[in-house]
Scaffold this active site. Structure first.
Site, PDB file in Angstrom:
ATOM      1  N   GLY A 152      -4.918  -9.071  16.078  1.00 52.12           N
ATOM      2  CA  GLY A 152      -5.069 -10.503  16.161  1.00 52.12           C
ATOM      3  C   GLY A 152      -4.970  -9.888  17.459  1.00 52.12           C
TER       4      GLY A 152
ATOM      5  CD  GLU B 169      -2.767 -13.126  13.279  1.00 50.12           C
ATOM      6  OE1 GLU B 169      -2.471 -11.799  12.626  1.00 50.12           O
ATOM      7  OE2 GLU B 169      -2.623 -12.633  14.461  1.00 50.12           O
TER       8      GLU B 169
ATOM      9  NE  ARG C 105      -3.344  -1.662   3.585  1.00 51.21           N
ATOM     10  CZ  ARG C 105      -2.845  -1.102   4.466  1.00 51.21           C
ATOM     11  NH1 ARG C 105      -3.654   0.123   4.966  1.00 51.21           N
ATOM     12  NH2 ARG C 105      -2.812  -2.151   5.796  1.00 51.21           N
TER      13      ARG C 105
ATOM     14  CG  ASN D  75       0.379  -1.211   7.395  1.00 54.92           C
ATOM     15  OD1 ASN D  75       1.618  -1.898   6.750  1.00 54.92           O
ATOM     16  ND2 ASN D  75      -0.229  -1.217   8.174  1.00 54.92           N
TER      17      ASN D  75
HETATM   18  C1  UD1 Z   1       0.627  -9.464  12.194  1.00 53.63           C
HETATM   19  C2  UD1 Z   1       0.611  -9.853  13.968  1.00 53.63           C
HETATM   20  C3  UD1 Z   1      -1.157  -9.987  14.483  1.00 53.63           C
HETATM   21  C4  UD1 Z   1      -0.776  -9.002  14.513  1.00 53.63           C
HETATM   22  C5  UD1 Z   1      -0.366  -7.418  13.657  1.00 53.63           C
HETATM   23  C6  UD1 Z   1       0.464  -6.283  14.035  1.00 53.63           C
HETATM   24  C7  UD1 Z   1       0.902 -12.773  13.437  1.00 53.63           C
HETATM   25  C8  UD1 Z   1       0.822 -13.288  12.622  1.00 53.63           C
HETATM   26  N1  UD1 Z   1      -0.118 -11.329  13.360  1.00 53.63           N
HETATM   27  O1  UD1 Z   1      -0.014  -9.152  11.547  1.00 53.63           O
HETATM   28  O2  UD1 Z   1      -1.557 -10.693  15.190  1.00 53.63           O
HETATM   29  O3  UD1 Z   1      -2.028  -8.228  15.623  1.00 53.63           O
HETATM   30  O4  UD1 Z   1       0.560  -7.873  13.859  1.00 53.63           O
HETATM   31  O5  UD1 Z   1       0.536  -5.282  13.433  1.00 53.63           O
HETATM   32  O6  UD1 Z   1       2.087 -12.152  13.508  1.00 53.63           O
HETATM   33  N2  UD1 Z   1       6.994 -10.166   8.209  1.00 53.63           N
HETATM   34  C9  UD1 Z   1       8.131 -10.209   7.206  1.00 53.63           C
HETATM   35  N3  UD1 Z   1       7.904 -11.544   6.887  1.00 53.63           N
HETATM   36  C10 UD1 Z   1       6.953 -12.103   6.930  1.00 53.63           C
HETATM   37  C11 UD1 Z   1       5.830 -11.329   7.347  1.00 53.63           C
HETATM   38  C12 UD1 Z   1       5.433 -10.498   7.643  1.00 53.63           C
HETATM   39  O7  UD1 Z   1       9.104  -9.991   7.990  1.00 53.63           O
HETATM   40  O8  UD1 Z   1       6.984 -13.217   5.876  1.00 53.63           O
HETATM   41  C13 UD1 Z   1       6.899  -8.169   8.903  1.00 53.63           C
HETATM   42  C14 UD1 Z   1       5.861  -6.963   8.241  1.00 53.63           C
HETATM   43  O9  UD1 Z   1       7.644  -6.387   6.612  1.00 53.63           O
HETATM   44  C15 UD1 Z   1       5.688  -6.284   9.084  1.00 53.63           C
HETATM   45  C16 UD1 Z   1       5.695  -6.897   9.991  1.00 53.63           C
HETATM   46  O10 UD1 Z   1       6.570  -8.425   9.524  1.00 53.63           O
HETATM   47  O11 UD1 Z   1       6.233  -5.357   9.411  1.00 53.63           O
HETATM   48  C17 UD1 Z   1       3.883  -7.558  10.424  1.00 53.63           C
HETATM   49  O12 UD1 Z   1       3.601  -8.291   8.952  1.00 53.63           O
HETATM   50  P1  UD1 Z   1       1.910  -8.482   8.747  1.00 53.63           P
HETATM   51  O13 UD1 Z   1       1.797  -9.434   7.772  1.00 53.63           O
HETATM   52  O14 UD1 Z   1       1.738  -6.771   8.493  1.00 53.63           O
HETATM   53  O15 UD1 Z   1       1.684  -9.195   9.776  1.00 53.63           O
HETATM   54  P2  UD1 Z   1       0.121  -8.237  10.425  1.00 53.63           P
HETATM   55  O16 UD1 Z   1      -1.206  -9.221   9.314  1.00 53.63           O
HETATM   56  O17 UD1 Z   1      -0.552  -7.506  10.406  1.00 53.63           O
END
Ligand code: UD1
Ligand code: CA
Length: 457
Positions: free
Chosen positions: A139, A153, A17, A226
């Site tokens: 979450g 989640e 985004r 985001n």
């Molecule tokens: C995550 C949490 C959620 C919480 C929220 C807070 C999980 C499964 N969920 O959800 O409970 O309320 O954050 O903002 O953890 N990232 C990586 N590699 C990956 C996936 C993600 O580095 O493979 C990083 C992303 O760049 C980001 C962060 O981890 O900075 C969070 O990932 P995102 O997919 O945005 O998690 P949410 O769905 O927001």
């Protein structure tokens, strides 16, 4: 002794985004990449190790954040937050605890993290949670008998679970002793087909390890970025906090909503800053310094009592006490002004030293020059420092008076107390205490007639 700390910073996400080629964590908040804010906070905790998990954007992240003390770990493909932490495992010490931070959550404070770390050091899993009126997208913390049981989640939550307003910030501290096992046990049988880090909470509880929560003192600490709109919002929050700090230390800000600090600004007593000023890098303002509206100051030190008048740009310079600079002045790198120097409008000074009580008040370019004390440089004076290939220095000794519209072709020295007649082009050194000028003699052509317009045929 308390267990030592490792930190894992998740920074692999693309940030769809943001609509940008630049990995999300490299977008800037207050002039500094988001990730760098998190790194600075992580470092303030004095950890044994910091691992950054990067992914989107190829090697842009490690190429931009070049810090030998960090472990950079690539996550490819990105299969979820649990999978991300798993990539860092080889760098983590089995006897430590690991704090998980996020490269896109830049405002988190050391003061919030310290108690969280202490919880983990007491043998529990520590979770940073907040109450949110509108918990959408986060979450949810599911408790049983008041104790944390698991995290669900949003996309996997039952309607009743979605009503829970205590949400996971994502920030947690885990015992490395169990982490390898827990991460290996994660499954991606969920709505997003990802390996959720949040699922370790359930595994911890099953293993009989208590999960305790702590909360940030202010909710904006856990705001994630985001979109450009959220980035702008967080920038305002950050700037407001910087402004509040200045105000509470006694600085007068004419409007705290109209100041931008992209670095460190330190101020003496009775400093006054008018609206729309930007401070970058390290800026030091001495007692009673006043900065007029719309100035940009980058890596400058200004001694006490000086006035920077509106619309001036100063970078990598030192300004002595009781100086007056501007309005509309440009002070470029390598400039040092001694005390009581006046630099006026439309004057550019570069890589030059100007001595006490000298004045360059109007429309001049002074570059690669050494100007003594009590020198007066007339309007429109130019040091011709560049011959197209090399730069040369101009020396103007104490007490010299340079008439208006003079070109000083460097290398050249104007002797002590010399006077240069207005409109001169000076190419050779001039003796002190004498008048030197280079100017065609004025003459009048008697009876000269202006041309007249030819009659049309
Ligand atoms: C995550 C949490 C959620 C919480 C929220 C807070 C999980 C499964 N969920 O959800 O409970 O309320 O954050 O903002 O953890 N990232 C990586 N590699 C990956 C996936 C993600 O580095 O493979 C990083 C992303 O760049 C980001 C962060 O981890 O900075 C969070 O990932 P995102 O997919 O945005 O998690 P949410 O769905 O927001
Ligand atoms: Ca997600």
């Amino acid at each position: 002794m308390a267990q030592a700390l490792d930190v894992v910073i998740l920074a692999a996400g693309k940030g769809t985004r943001m609509f940008s080629e630049c990995p999300k964590v490299l977008h800037k908040l207050a002039g500094k990449p988001l990730l760098q804010h998190v790194l600075d906070t992580a470092k303030s905790l004095d950890p044994a190790k910091i691992c950054v998990v990067y992914g989107y954007g190829g090697e842009t992240v490690p190429q931009t954040i070049t810090d030998a003390s960090l472990r950079m770990v690539k996550q490819e493909p990105q299969l979820g937050t649990g999978h991300a932490v798993q990539q860092a495992l080889p760098h983590l010490d089995g006897k430590h605890v690991t704090l998980v931070l996020y490269g896109d959550v830049p405002l988190i404070l050391r003061e919030t993290l310290l108690p969280l770390i202490r919880i983990a050091q007491s043998g529990k899993v520590a979770l940073l949670t907040v109450e949110m009126e509108n918990p959408q997208g986060y979450g949810r913390i599911i408790r049983e008998g008041g104790k944390v049981r698991r995290i669900v989640e949003e996309k996997d939550a039952l309607p009743a679970e979605r009503c829970v307003t205590e949400v996971n910030t994502g920030i947690m501290v885990l015992p490395n002793q169990y982490l390898t096992g827990w991460l290996a046990a994660l499954k991606c049988t969920n709505a997003q087909e990802e390996f959720y880090l949040t699922d370790v909470i359930d595994l911890a509880v099953r293993a009989g390890i208590e999960v305790a929560t702590a909360h940030p003192s202010r909710q904006h600490e856990v705001l994630g970025i985001n979109s450009k709109s959220q980035l702008a919002q967080v920038e305002r929050i950050y700037q407001q906090e910087m402004a509040n700090k200045l105000l509470s230390s006694g600085v007068t800000l004419i409007d705290p909503a109209r100041i931008d600090i992209r670095g460190i600004l330190s101020c003496g007593r009775d400093v006054v800053i008018d609206v729309n000023c930007v401070f970058e890098g390290l800026v030091e303002l001495g007692d009673r310094v006043r900065v007029g509206a719309n100035c940009v100051l980058r890596d400058v030190k200004i001694e006490s009592g000086s006035l920077i008048a509106p619309f001036s740009l100063l970078e990598q310079a030192e300004i002595g006490a009781e100086c007056r600079v501007g309005p509309f002045a440009r002070i470029r790198p390598g400039t040092q002004l001694a005390a009581e120097v006046h630099i006026g409008n439309f004057v550019e000074v570069k890589n030059s030293q100007v001595g006490i009580n000298s004045k360059i008040n109007h429309l001049s370019y002074i570059g690669d020059a050494t100007v003594g004390s009590k020198v007066n440089v007339g309007a429109g004076t130019i040091t011709c420092n560049y011959d197209g290939v090399n730069k040369h220095r101009t020396v103007i000794e104490d007490g010299a008076f340079i008439g208006s519209d003079t070109q000083l072709v460097a290398p050249v020295t104007i002797g002590k107390g010399a006077t240069i007649g207005a409109g001169s082009t000076i190419t050779k050194d001039t003796p002190g205490e004498e008048l030197t000028l280079s100017r065609a003699k004025q003459l009048t052509i008697r009876g000269w007639q202006r041309p007249v317009k030819k009659a049309k045929e």
